[in-house]
Structures are given as C-alpha cells and as structure tokens.
Design an enzyme around this catalytic site. Structure first.
Site, PDB file in Angstrom:
ATOM      1  CG  ASP A 343      -1.731   1.216   1.405  1.00 18.61           C
ATOM      2  OD1 ASP A 343      -2.614   1.443   0.570  1.00 18.61           O
ATOM      3  OD2 ASP A 343      -1.494   1.966   2.378  1.00 18.61           O
ATOM      4  CD  GLU A 379      -2.216   2.256  -3.410  1.00 22.37           C
ATOM      5  OE1 GLU A 379      -3.374   2.635  -3.678  1.00 22.37           O
ATOM      6  OE2 GLU A 379      -1.789   2.156  -2.241  1.00 22.37           O
TER       7      GLU A 379
END
Length: 730
Positions: A343, A379
């Site tokens: 993330d 990401e």
C-alpha cells in the site's frame, strides 16, 4: 519470577518448547518492564535484565503459548525533541505474532489530557488497550508447497476476508467473515472454477478499529490502519482463545495452496495506527518515537505525513527497515504466503524527501534470498510531492497500473483521443516499463479495485454517493471516469440495463485479453454493487459484502467472466512474457510479425488514424504463429491467432476483416453484445457489424506446425480446440 538473560535476537516473543525469550528494541529506553497479564487482567511486571545494541531482552522459563503480555518503557517524554516514552501506557510488542482485543477509545490511551494537549495524562491504559500474545510456532503443514504460478499465468483476485464470505449461503454462519470462511470448500470452489490463480487479501495484519468511526456506528472495514506487522487480525478468526488466529490463518493458506491458489497479502508498511501527534500511545510511539517515525525536521513534535493518515514510518531507520524485512520474511517462511501488495509504496522509497528508486528499502528487498523470490506488487503512489510513480519502480517489482485503469475507462465511455493510449495499455504498456528492462508482467492491469466504484457501479453512476460514510459526501474520488449509461443509479429501462451489461462485459473482456497481469475485484464477476458508494472503507455491512443471491443477469455475467478467464488461460497469445515487436509503433512493417493494428476497413493504422479525435474503433491481429518465446519446458510455442474488434462509439460500426494473408476463414468466439453468434464463420474481406459499444473476438487455427509435429499433432489439436471454444462446447 525467575528470569534469565536470554538473547537479543530474534526480536519479539519466541517460544522454544520450554520457555519464552523476550526482546524489544528501543534506542531511548532507560528501563523496560515486561508485563504478564492473567485472564482476570492482573499484571505481573518483570524488568528485562539485559540490553545489547539497544535491544532489551530476557528469558522466562515456563512461559507458554497463550500468555498475554505487553511492555512499559521508561525514558524521556519530551515531544518538542521527538520523544514520547510513557510507562503509564501498556504497549504492544512491535514483533507480536498475535494480538488480543481491541482499543476502546478511553482517554487513558492518550498521553495528553483531552482539551489541554500540553498537559500529561498518566492514567493507566492496560484495561483499555490490546495485548500481545505468545504463540505456538509449531504447525503441521503436511505436504504444503507454494503453487509458484509465473506472473504471465497469474489471475489476481482482490478480496476482503469478511466481505467475500459474510453472505455466502454455503458457508456456516459461525465461519462467515473469517479465515476459515475463505478456506471453506464452497469459496475455494468458486475461485478455482472461475480460474483464479492468486487471491490478494486486503489487510490482514492486526489493525485498529478507530473509536471515532465506532462512535458513528461505522468501523475501519478495509483495515489500512496497521498496528501489528506480524499478527493476523484477530477479528477474522472463528476460533476462541488468545493466539488461535495464527493457526486458523495457516490452515487457510494450506487449503488455498491445495487448490493451487496463491495467497498474496495487501500490506501497509508506510504508517501505523497511532496517527499524528494527537493520536493514542499504543506501541511504537511509546517505545522509541523518533526511531520509528519520520518527524518534521524543524518541529519534531509533529509528524511528516505522506500517507494522509497522520504519520509515516522512518525509512532511513535501521530499526524500521529491519522490522519490515523481518515481517516480510516471517509471512513467507512461517505463514507460507506467496507475495505482497504494498500500500502507498512510494512512501517506502522516501529514504529522504524524494521518492528514490535506489533507496535502502529496495536494496534490502533485492538482495534478500527469501523476499526477492515472491511476488512483489507496488501501489506506485502516495500523497506526497512527486508521489505518482507508475512505471518508476525497479526490477523485481510489478505495479498497479493506474494508467491502464484510467485509459480503459475513458475508451469505453467514449472519450475522444484515447485510441493510441488504449492500444499501449492493451499490449502491455511498453511505454511505461520497457525502458527499465521490465516486461509486460510488470503491469498489474485493473479496471476496478476496492478503492472506487465496483464494476457494476462504474456503468451505473456518474457521481459518488457516499452519504452513508457520514462525511457529507466529501470523501472518495470525485473524478471516476464513469458513465451511468443515461440514468443515475438503478433503472427499470431494459435498454439501459442491456447497455450496462454490455459495458461490464466490455471491461472484463478487455482486462482479461490484455497483455500483463489481470486483477479482478471480488464480486465484479457477479455484478456486485455498493449503491454508488466509491469509498466503502467504513462500511462493514451489506453495502460492501458480496451478495451471492444472483439473478439471471448476474449469473450470465459470472459465466461470461469464467469463459474469458479460461480463454486467456488456454491461449498463450494473450499472456506473452515479452513485448510485441511492433507494440510501441502502432503500425508499420514490424507489426506484421506478431501484432497488427487496423482500421475498421482492414487497412493498417496510420499516424493520422491514431491521432484522430474521433477514432473510436480499432481491429487488432494477434499472430499465434509468431510467439517468440519458449514455454516452461523450453519448447517452442504455437497458438491460434485472434482478431479483436473494438467499437466504443455510440453508433454501430461495420468492420471488414483483413485479407487472406492473415487467414482465409475466421470463427467468432465471443461478442459482448451477442449479435455475432459464437461459431459464426467469416471469410477474409468479409464484413461484420458491431453493435454500439461492443467488442467481438474471432479466431483461426495455427498455419504452421511445431517441429516434429504432423497434421494430427499440435497445430491441428490447437485448431480443434479453437473450434470447440467457438461453438461453446467448453
């Protein structure tokens, strides 16, 4: 209580069958108390007797799995200098393998007094916080082995442990929303039948359920609020007893591996749940605040935040880097997971201020003999300056390709001047990855994910509808590149519903037939809706749970998705490991080798045609006879050839198939509108009319045979298989 010196490594609580070694890093501690808690909440405190290289440690004989514990760290409390040690707070072990309980929002969790942040609050937090748990490391893995799917053979399926299973009728109620629910045969059968090769689980590291959301009757559903980087989230366990979630998680992984499905974890190493300077003192803040967090240079009382959550971990700290690498290795070696999706990964590259491809974190990953061998998915952005880094990560890494998502959405909603970039995305995004020596598999292609509209909502709403989140619809992305097909939200107009169904099939077929690695969001194959909510982070309820009670249209979409997944699986021409020879040029002689781009008239695309504002249709030839790569056994590959016809215009479009040099007869495989029936044969230069906003796929068998193969060999077999697919027999 008897305590021995113990060892400074490994960090955390390590049970050896006789007793437990405890080790905690703190560069500022003056004294560390190990706190052992009984079931009635009573607490026994033991000073850790030894410190080596800032690691406090001790060994306690007869301390066994299931023992709940925490720490009290004595040291400086001087926020202006970045120090926040507070022995009145019971602290979690950063290396805890299991965590019991949740926080309740009590003021004692905070080191300041509400309403007067300059004063100390020395109330004891033990009754209101979470506790670490000693775990049993022994587990019978049997013959478990990682499936080891190569990237080009991978179909990712992003899922939420609770959301996927909470309403599944075949899963017993007591197992719904748990790791055991994911491991249930009915759920695994759905994934395997669909053709999924890897399930990418949204955060399962122990996270904090924000009291501010609980006060509103909401919760931190997504889980991007980690507090324990080694501990499976206890709220997803069906088992009672402290630490049992570890065994249940391992059983889930073992069951998925037995079905040949990999397990990838969405991990949040960029920040923790302790928030900004007004947040609670739960673990890192009270152990060594300046050693774990990035602080503002000229004001260490505040946190440097590139995540939007209040804090960022200090990526130049050896303790932080060790924590992350130890955690990653633990999940691979002890929990048997197959990879990670990071993330806000750009934050991990901020060793100093800028995002740096040569940061220490990437160096550590690259040389690590364990972590470097599993799937690593970034990401590739965060909220800081220069944070959008699609295409900017180093070798070994794949990336969520946000440009793929945006381009494919724009193409199918009929935005002008998108055809050229659509071609790049369809063919593997060589413009983003080839210059760094990476290949199409570097691109994780997706149209939808947990963050944003579901696929059904993407074609049903122009605007977000997040009122249920309690933020006056201010939260969530406002520019969604969505199109409601003429009506906002639910519609009883059959024409609108047919168009929406066709658009969902367009998106799915495009995604699954593109070069790169496709990722499906859970429930998209079933037409899942969130009622227009594009930010379901706080909705732990049927808004975000998959509804398995399917109507006829949803069942049809599921079967369509399954069919296209299997089509991709069976044909290497859709999942090549190398870029096409002409993929970067979009025309010219080089395209004739393995790929050709043509206008609806059958002519090669010219520069003028690519640059037209009004180009909404294109025909793509994929040459299965020209696959320039061996298979896993080193043998030459020959596949069927395919024609992909795309029409994103609001009017129907007539296509003329190319000349006989591309194939004498083409057989229809699928049509997202249904007018061109599977099995229909069209000769070269024949004409086909595509419905508005639709795509059609044609195939023909190989024209050459593999060396040593006869007419009844590989090429003929491939041709027969293509005919069976076209006629709907498989």
């Amino acid at each position: 209580m008897q305590i021995w010196p113990g060892r400074p490594y490994p960090l955390g609580a390590t049970y050896d069958g006789t007793g437990t070694n405890f080790a905690l890093y703190s560069g500022v501690a003056e004294r560390v108390e190990l706190c052992l808690l009984d079931d009635d909440g009573s607490e026994t405190r033991v000073d850790l007797p030894e410190v080596d290289a800032f690691v406090w440690h001790g060994y306690l004989p007869q301390i066994a799995p299931g023992q709940r514990y925490g720490y009290r760290v004595h040291g400086p409390y001087d926020p202006a200098q970045g120090h926040r040690c507070d022995p009145s707070k019971l602290l979690l072990d950063p290396y805890a393998k299991a965590i019991d309980g949740q926080i309740d929002g009590d003021p004692s969790l905070y080191s300041y007094t509400f309403g007067d942040p300059d004063t100390r609050n020395e109330s004891d937090s033990a009754a209101h916080t979470m506790t670490s748990v000693v775990v049993n490391p022994f587990f019978d893995w049997g013959h478990d082995r990682p499936p080891g799917h190569q990237y080009h053979e991978t179909i990712l399926y992003e899922a939420h442990v609770k959301g996927l299973t909470m309403q599944h009728p075949a899963v017993p109620e007591e197992l719904r929303g748990t790791y055991a629910g994911i491991a249930h045969p009915a759920v695994i059968e759905h994934l395997a039948d669909l053709g999924v090769t890897a399930i990418e689980l949204m955060p399962v590291h122990q996270f904090v359920n924000d009291p501010s959301l609980q006060e509103k009757g909401l919760s931190n559903y997504w889980g991007y609020n980690t507090i324990g980087f080694f501990a499976p989230h206890n709220g997803y366990s069906s088992m009672t007893g402290a630490g049992q979630q570890v065994q249940e998680f391992k059983s889930m992984v073992k069951a998925l591996h037995a079905a040949n499905i990999e397990v990838i974890l969405d991990v949040v190493y960029n920040h923790t749940a302790e928030g900004n300077h007004m947040g609670p003192t739960l673990s890192f803040r009270g152990i060594d605040n300046a050693g774990y967090y990035r602080l503002v240079d000229d004001d260490p009382s505040h946190y440097f935040d590139t995540t939007g959550t209040g804090n960022s971990l200090l990526m130049r700290s050896p303790a932080v880097l060790q924590l992350i690498m130890d955690s990653l290795r633990y999940w691979v070696t002890e929990m048997h997971v197959d990879g990670f999706r990071f993330d806000l990964a750009a934050t991990l590259a901020r060793q100093f201020h800028e995002v740096d491809r040569l940061s220490a974190f990437f160096d550590l990953v690259h040389q690590d003999p364990v972590v470097s061998q599993v799937k690593l998915i970034a990401e590739p952005w965060d909220l800081g300056e220069g944070g959008y880094q699609v295409g900017g990560f180093p070798p070994l890494w794949t990336e969520w390709n946000g440009k793929y998502r945006d381009t494919v959405r724009d193409f199918w909603r009929g935005e002008p001047s998108t055809l050229g970039e659509f071609a790049s995305r369809l063919s593997g995004s060589s413009d983003l990855y080839e210059h760094t020596g990476r290949r199409p598999i570097a691109s994780i292609n997706f149209v939808t994910a947990h963050d944003g509209f579901t696929l059904r909502d993407l074609v049903s709403y122009n605007d977000k509808h997040n009122e249920a989140n309690g933020e006056d619809n201010r939260d969530g992305e406002s520019h969604n590149r969505s199109w409601n097909c003429g009506v906002e939200g639910p519609s009883d107009d059959p024409e609108v519903e047919r168009l929406r169904a066709r658009q969902q099939r367009n998106f799915l077929a495009t995604l699954l037939l593109s070069q790169g690695v496709p990722m499906l969001a859970h429930g998209d194959e079933l037409g899942r809706t969130q009622g227009g909510n594009n930010n379901g982070y706080c909705q732990d309820n049927p808004i975000t749970w998959v509804d398995w009670d399917l109507d006829e249209a949803q069942q049809s979409l599921h079967e369509f998705t399954r069919r296209v997944v299997h089509l991709r699986r069976d044909h290497p021409v859709f999942r090549q490991r190398r870029f096409f020879a002409g993929a970067a040029e979009h025309g010219g002689e080089s395209d004739l080798r393995d790929i050709a781009w043509m206008t609806p008239s059958g002519a090669h695309m010219s520069d003028e045609a690519w640059g037209s504002d009004h180009a909404f249709a294109v025909m793509v030839f994929l040459n299965g006879d020209a696959i320039d790569e061996p298979d896993a056994r080193g043998e030459e590959v020959v596949d069927d050839s395919f024609l992909l016809l795309f029409n994103s215009h609001w009017e129907k479009k007539q296509f003329q198939l190319p000349g006989a040099e591309y194939g004498a007869v083409w057989t229809a495989v699928l049509d997202t509108d249904g007018q061109v029936k599977a099995g229909r044969e069209v000769r070269s230069r024949g004409r086909v009319t595509l419905a508005p906003r639709s795509m059609v796929l044609f195939t023909r068998p190989p024209e050459r045979e593999l060396p040593g193969a006869s007419g009844s060999g590989a090429a003929a077999s491939a041709g027969r298989e293509a005919t069976r697919i076209a006629k709907g027999q498989v």
